[in-house]
Scaffold this motif. Sequence first.
Motif, mmCIF file in Angstrom:
data_model
loop_
_atom_site.group_PDB
_atom_site.id
_atom_site.type_symbol
_atom_site.label_atom_id
_atom_site.label_comp_id
_atom_site.label_asym_id
_atom_site.label_seq_id
_atom_site.Cartn_x
_atom_site.Cartn_y
_atom_site.Cartn_z
ATOM 1 N N PRO A 1 37.427 14.654 -22.300
ATOM 2 C CA PRO A 1 36.925 14.070 -23.739
ATOM 3 C C PRO A 1 35.733 14.979 -24.395
ATOM 4 O O PRO A 1 35.565 15.107 -25.506
ATOM 5 N N ASN A 2 34.657 15.187 -23.361
ATOM 6 C CA ASN A 2 33.524 15.697 -23.839
ATOM 7 C C ASN A 2 32.837 16.424 -22.641
ATOM 8 O O ASN A 2 32.524 15.711 -21.715
ATOM 9 N N LEU A 3 32.662 17.810 -22.489
ATOM 10 C CA LEU A 3 32.128 18.308 -21.463
ATOM 11 C C LEU A 3 30.540 18.201 -21.717
ATOM 12 O O LEU A 3 29.636 18.721 -20.663
ATOM 13 N N ILE A 4 29.677 17.871 -22.752
ATOM 14 C CA ILE A 4 28.378 17.978 -22.864
ATOM 15 C C ILE A 4 27.940 16.370 -22.640
ATOM 16 O O ILE A 4 28.261 15.429 -23.133
ATOM 17 N N THR A 5 27.197 16.452 -21.577
ATOM 18 C CA THR A 5 26.466 15.122 -21.124
ATOM 19 C C THR A 5 25.100 15.266 -20.926
ATOM 20 O O THR A 5 24.691 16.314 -20.652
ATOM 21 N N PHE A 6 24.371 14.293 -20.816
ATOM 22 C CA PHE A 6 22.711 14.126 -20.452
ATOM 23 C C PHE A 6 22.759 14.651 -19.022
ATOM 24 O O PHE A 6 21.831 15.587 -18.708
ATOM 25 N N SER B 1 43.031 13.802 -46.051
ATOM 26 C CA SER B 1 42.029 12.658 -45.626
ATOM 27 C C SER B 1 41.209 13.062 -44.335
ATOM 28 O O SER B 1 41.350 13.813 -43.892
ATOM 29 N N GLU B 2 39.713 12.565 -44.507
ATOM 30 C CA GLU B 2 38.979 12.625 -43.531
ATOM 31 C C GLU B 2 39.112 11.285 -42.824
ATOM 32 O O GLU B 2 38.895 10.094 -43.371
ATOM 33 N N ILE B 3 39.375 11.243 -41.428
ATOM 34 C CA ILE B 3 39.821 9.826 -40.659
ATOM 35 C C ILE B 3 39.109 9.735 -39.745
ATOM 36 O O ILE B 3 38.630 10.630 -38.800
ATOM 37 N N ALA B 4 38.279 8.381 -39.644
ATOM 38 C CA ALA B 4 37.511 8.152 -38.452
ATOM 39 C C ALA B 4 38.371 7.881 -37.183
ATOM 40 O O ALA B 4 39.277 7.256 -37.085
ATOM 41 N N PHE B 5 37.612 8.124 -36.176
ATOM 42 C CA PHE B 5 37.938 7.942 -34.658
ATOM 43 C C PHE B 5 38.356 6.368 -34.502
ATOM 44 O O PHE B 5 39.427 6.203 -34.099
ATOM 45 N N ASP B 6 37.134 5.542 -34.886
ATOM 46 C CA ASP B 6 37.381 4.331 -34.523
ATOM 47 C C ASP B 6 37.511 3.864 -33.067
ATOM 48 O O ASP B 6 37.582 2.677 -32.642
ATOM 49 N N VAL B 7 37.549 5.048 -32.184
ATOM 50 C CA VAL B 7 37.517 4.433 -31.044
ATOM 51 C C VAL B 7 36.493 6.026 -30.312
ATOM 52 O O VAL B 7 36.280 6.954 -30.899
ATOM 53 N N GLU B 8 36.457 5.618 -28.947
ATOM 54 C CA GLU B 8 35.342 6.824 -28.351
ATOM 55 C C GLU B 8 36.027 8.095 -28.127
ATOM 56 O O GLU B 8 35.339 9.097 -28.499
ATOM 57 N N THR B 9 37.323 7.878 -27.707
ATOM 58 C CA THR B 9 37.842 9.311 -27.657
ATOM 59 C C THR B 9 39.330 9.126 -28.155
ATOM 60 O O THR B 9 39.640 8.181 -28.318
ATOM 61 N N LEU B 10 39.805 10.153 -28.953
ATOM 62 C CA LEU B 10 41.137 10.273 -29.487
ATOM 63 C C LEU B 10 41.701 11.621 -28.989
ATOM 64 O O LEU B 10 41.428 12.729 -29.142
ATOM 65 N N THR B 11 43.196 11.323 -29.011
ATOM 66 C CA THR B 11 43.900 12.554 -28.543
ATOM 67 C C THR B 11 44.674 12.917 -29.809
ATOM 68 O O THR B 11 44.638 12.400 -30.823
ATOM 69 N N LEU B 12 45.201 14.095 -29.780
ATOM 70 C CA LEU B 12 46.127 14.998 -30.627
ATOM 71 C C LEU B 12 47.178 13.764 -31.248
ATOM 72 O O LEU B 12 47.650 13.589 -32.324
ATOM 73 N N ILE C 1 40.764 15.439 -29.375
ATOM 74 C CA ILE C 1 40.353 15.840 -30.423
ATOM 75 C C ILE C 1 38.787 15.555 -30.583
ATOM 76 O O ILE C 1 38.408 14.686 -30.077
ATOM 77 N N HIS C 2 38.104 16.809 -31.249
ATOM 78 C CA HIS C 2 36.677 16.412 -31.030
ATOM 79 C C HIS C 2 36.348 16.288 -32.512
ATOM 80 O O HIS C 2 37.110 16.414 -33.640
ATOM 81 N N THR C 3 35.115 15.485 -32.606
ATOM 82 C CA THR C 3 34.476 15.080 -34.120
ATOM 83 C C THR C 3 34.580 16.598 -34.948
ATOM 84 O O THR C 3 34.082 17.624 -34.446
ATOM 85 N N LYS C 4 34.973 16.524 -36.147
ATOM 86 C CA LYS C 4 34.856 17.561 -37.196
ATOM 87 C C LYS C 4 36.058 18.438 -37.232
ATOM 88 O O LYS C 4 36.125 19.444 -37.752
#
Length: 492
Positions: A156-161, A365-376, A444-447
Motif C-alpha cells: 500500500p505504501n512503503l513510506i512509514t514513520f 474525473s478526479e476521483i477520491a479514494f474514500d478508503v485508506e488503500t485502493l487497488t487498480l 493505486i497511490h494518490t495523484k
Amino acid sequence: MQLVPQNSAAIPGAAFIRAEASCRLSPRELAGLKDVKLAVKFGGRSRHLRGGVKVKTTLWLATINLVGAIHPALTVDGRQLSWSVIKRMELLQRLRSPLIATVAAALLPGCALLPETGPKSDAVEGFATAGLRSTAALPYALVDVSADTIGFLSQPNLITFRGEFSDKRPKPTQVVGIGDVLNMSIFEAAPGGLFTPGQSAGARPGNFVDLPPQAVDQRGSVYVPYAGEIPAAGRTIPEIQRAVVARLQNRAIEPQVVVSLNQQHASVVSVLGDVTSPGVLALNSVGERLLALIARAGGPRFEAIESYVTLQRDGKQVRVLLSRVVHDPRENIFIRPNDVIFLTHEAPSFTALGALNQNVFGFNSEIAFDVETLTLAQAIGKAGGLNDQQSDPAEVYVYRYEDRHFLEKFGIDTTRFTYDRIPTIYHVNLRDPSGYLLAAGFQIHTKDVMYVANARVVDYYKLLTLINNTAVTASTVANATTNVNAAVKTRW
C-alpha cells in the motif's frame, strides 16, 4: 475611403446622401440590384463591382448602408462587411442559388461571428513575442504489471514513520535546555548554616531557602550562590540537583537541593496546519506520542482519511496519511523535542482518463479514494468500468513518479535518469485472464493517473461518422435549396 454609386437610377426610390447616409431597400428593391455598379475608392485606387449583386431573400427587411465616413462599410441585415469582405462579394454574382447567396453573404465576415472558448493555436503562435519551442520527449520507465512485479506493487505504501526514523528509543528523556526557567530550593540539616539563620529572635522558621526563578543562559548554565555556575543545559533535573549538592557539600550543613521546572521553552513541539488550535506545546516528562500531541492541539479539523501528517525531525520530513497512524499503532511514534507536526487537508485521489464509462459524456474525473488503500481494480470500478464500445482492455496504464531506489528493485537501469523521482508508466493487460487478479493487487497511490486507451478500430468509426455526417448535411442543404428556389419563384 468612399463608396460612390455609378447608376443610382437603377434603384427605385433610392436616395444617396453624402457623409454617413444610408439607403434602405426592401427585398423587392434588392432584387433589382443586378444592374447596379459600385465604384469603391480606397487610397486613390478604384475597385468596380461590375454586374452588381443579385440578392433574393425571403426576409422582408434588409438594409444596405453605404457610409462615407472614416471607416465606411457595407452591411446586410445588420451584419457589417469590411473592405476585404466587399472584394469577396464579387463572388456572389456567380452564386445563382438564392439560399447559397444568402448564406454566403451572412458568413462573409468570417469565423469571428462564430462562438468559441478562446484563441486558436495559430493565433497563439502568431502573436507570441518570444518563446521556446521544443519537441524533446520526457524520458520515462515502462513497467509491465506481471507475476514478477506484483509483489512490490501490492504494497500500500512503503513510506512509514517507523521505517524512516531510525531512532527506536521508546520515549525521550526530558532534559533542561537553554531558555528553560528553573525553581531551586536549598535545604540544610540544622539552623545557622550557610543559607539558614540561627535560633535568634525574629528568625523565620524552617531550614531551607528558595532561590528566585532563574533561566538557563546562552552558555547553558545557572548561577547558585556560593556554588557558582552550574551547567544545566542537556542535563536532567536529578543531574542538576546532584551537581549543586556537590558544590555546596563542604560549605553548607548537609545540603539537599530540589530543582523543578518553572517554564519550559526548550522541550517543545510545534503542531501546525489543519488542527483546531495550532501552536507550540511543551512536552511532559513521561513522553508523548504523535496522536497525543495532535489531540492536545484540538484534534484534526477534517476526517483522518482526508488528512496527511508531516513530521519534521533533524532536517528530515516524512508524510503519512493520518488514518494510517490511527489504524497502525506502530506508526504512533514518540515525539522528540523540537519536532514539527504539520497536518494538511488533502483527500487521496486519482485521475481517470480515456475510454471509461464515467467519461462517456466527455468529461474526465478526479476521483477520491474514500478508503485508506485502493487497488487498480477498485479504481476502474469507481470510474464506471471500461467502455465496451471504445476501450482496449489490453492497454490500461497507470502514470506516476517513482523513487529511484524502488525501480532498482525491478532491475531497471536508472542511471539514464537525472532526478531521483522518475516518471514511470505501469502497463496492465486485462485481456489476459489473470489481468484482473493483478489489478486487484496493484495499489493505486494518490495523484496517480489511470488511462485506458481506445481500441484501434475506434479511429475508423470516427472517420466513418464524419463522412456520414457530412453526407447528411449536404443532403439537407440540397433539399432546403430546392424548397427555397420553389418559394422564391412563387413569390416573385
